[in-house]
Write an enzyme that holds these catalytic residues in place. Structure first.
Site, PDB file in Angstrom:
ATOM      1  N   GLU A  45      70.988 -22.260  24.464  1.00 53.13           N
ATOM      2  CA  GLU A  45      70.053 -23.370  24.665  1.00 53.13           C
ATOM      3  C   GLU A  45      68.689 -23.021  24.060  1.00 53.13           C
ATOM      4  O   GLU A  45      68.184 -21.909  24.229  1.00 53.13           O
ATOM      5  CB  GLU A  45      69.889 -23.628  26.176  1.00 53.13           C
ATOM      6  N   LYS A 128      69.546 -33.323  25.886  1.00 53.26           N
ATOM      7  CA  LYS A 128      69.711 -33.051  27.315  1.00 53.26           C
ATOM      8  C   LYS A 128      69.271 -34.263  28.145  1.00 53.26           C
ATOM      9  O   LYS A 128      68.154 -34.755  27.994  1.00 53.26           O
ATOM     10  CB  LYS A 128      68.882 -31.823  27.691  1.00 53.26           C
ATOM     11  N   CYS A 162      73.146 -26.601  30.153  1.00 52.43           N
ATOM     12  CA  CYS A 162      72.549 -25.996  31.347  1.00 52.43           C
ATOM     13  C   CYS A 162      72.946 -26.749  32.614  1.00 52.43           C
ATOM     14  O   CYS A 162      74.124 -26.947  32.872  1.00 52.43           O
ATOM     15  CB  CYS A 162      71.027 -25.903  31.168  1.00 52.43           C
TER      16      CYS A 162
END
Length: 331
Positions: A45, A128, A162
């Site tokens: 990430e 995200k 995540c």
């Protein structure tokens, strides 16, 4: 379709505030992975652009604003020259490349994953959906218009970033798209993360690849340029102290750990994925959006339209034409 694919997750640190140097490092690591025979390589990430671990972006002082300016300058435009370079790397080493980046769109930053094929084509991106906790101070929110799953010769490839992996409805949406090679780059190096990834692999009946950065304090600029914690204003940090412990892992559809987790340093962790051989066996027992679903009582609707704050009813060219007509009327 090929029966197996050799996949590598990269555990390494960015070079913070230095995107060109980070791209150089990415190419070095990609070359090493290709030498292992890898056909799919997944980076952590925010690898390109950096994850501002520890920094207090609630600081609205001139120093805090200058820190965000530097972070904004380190981000990349998509498309842009850095994307072109990543595409060139994918073609040079003949791999599918999946990497986390910090995307700059005007003055808003996004935590994004980019996808490239072995021919050097940029396939697309995932932004995200939900930045975690303090990430909302410096990253914007994505939407489901950028949640792709790509058909590849090795299986259907996508990414969930995540703590999006803790969102059951989003996981279900990705299962509904048929994801088989589930890339989960993360900033979570806690000891519970492997359990989360194991659950996802079993629930989705998919291979899960989770790369995580491994960083020491010296991988970030020294104080006062970068304060990893407020105490660094008064106490010199130990430059070799570990601030991000890694824990990268590859997990099979049956919940077996195939590579990792590693908490000792930077490295490449590789496994052979047999999508056609193993996923049917896992789905035979449990297919969360197939024979083990109950659409008559539980179903999910996903809004995959782009969510934009301003919509114009006419195209920019039409607006200019109207403005010219108004000028003529004034004359």
């Amino acid at each position: 379709m090929s029966s197996t694919v050799r996949a590598t997750v990269v555990q390494a640190s960015s070079i913070f505030y230095d995107t060109p140097a980070t791209l150089d490092k990415a190419e070095k690591l990609l070359k090493e992975a290709a030498a292992l025979g890898s056909q799919l390589v997944v980076f952590p990430e925010a690898f390109i652009g950096g994850y501002p671990r520890g920094y207090n972006f609630a600081d609205q002082s001139p120093r805090g604003k200058e820190s965000f300016r530097k972070y904004h300058a380190s981000a990349i435009n998509v498309p842009g020259p850095e994307v072109d370079r990543l595409a060139t790397m994918a073609a040079k080493y003949k791999v599918y490349l999946v990497t986390g980046v910090v995307e700059r769109d005007g003055y808003t930053l996004y935590c994004t994953v980019l996808f490239f094929d072995p021919e050097g084509n940029y396939l697309g991106k995932h932004r995200k959906l939900m930045p975690t906790y303090w990430e909302r101070l410096f990253w914007g929110f994505g939407d489901c218009s950028t949640t792709p799953v790509y058909d590849t010769p090795y299986g259907k490839l996508g990414s969930v970033i995540c703590w999006e992996n803790r969102m059951p409805l989003f996981r279900t949406a990705m299962y509904g798209k048929g994801i088989e090679i589930y890339c989960a780059p993360t900033a979570d190096s806690g000891d519970k993360w492997v359990s989360v990834m194991t659950h996802v692999a079993i629930e989705g009946g998919c291979y899960v690849l989770s790369p995580i950065q491994f960083c020491r304090r010296k991988d970030y600029p020294p104080p006062p340029e970068y304060l990893y914690s407020p105490s660094e204003e008064y106490v010199a940090p130990d430059s070799d102290s570990i601030v991000w412990a890694g824990g990268s892992v590859i997990i099979s559809p049956h919940g077996d750990v195939l590579a990792g987790p590693n908490y000792e340093g930077e490295g490449l962790f590789t496994a052979d994925l047999d999508v056609r051989g193993e996923i049917p066996k896992a789905k035979f027992q449990f297919d969360v959006v197939g024979h083990y679903s109950r659409a008559d009582v539980l179903n999910l609707t996903v809004n995959n339209h782009p969510l934009v704050p301003v919509t114009f009813t006419a195209s920019p060219s039409k607006i200019k034409e109207d403005e010219k007509m108004d000028e003529c009327k004034d004359i």
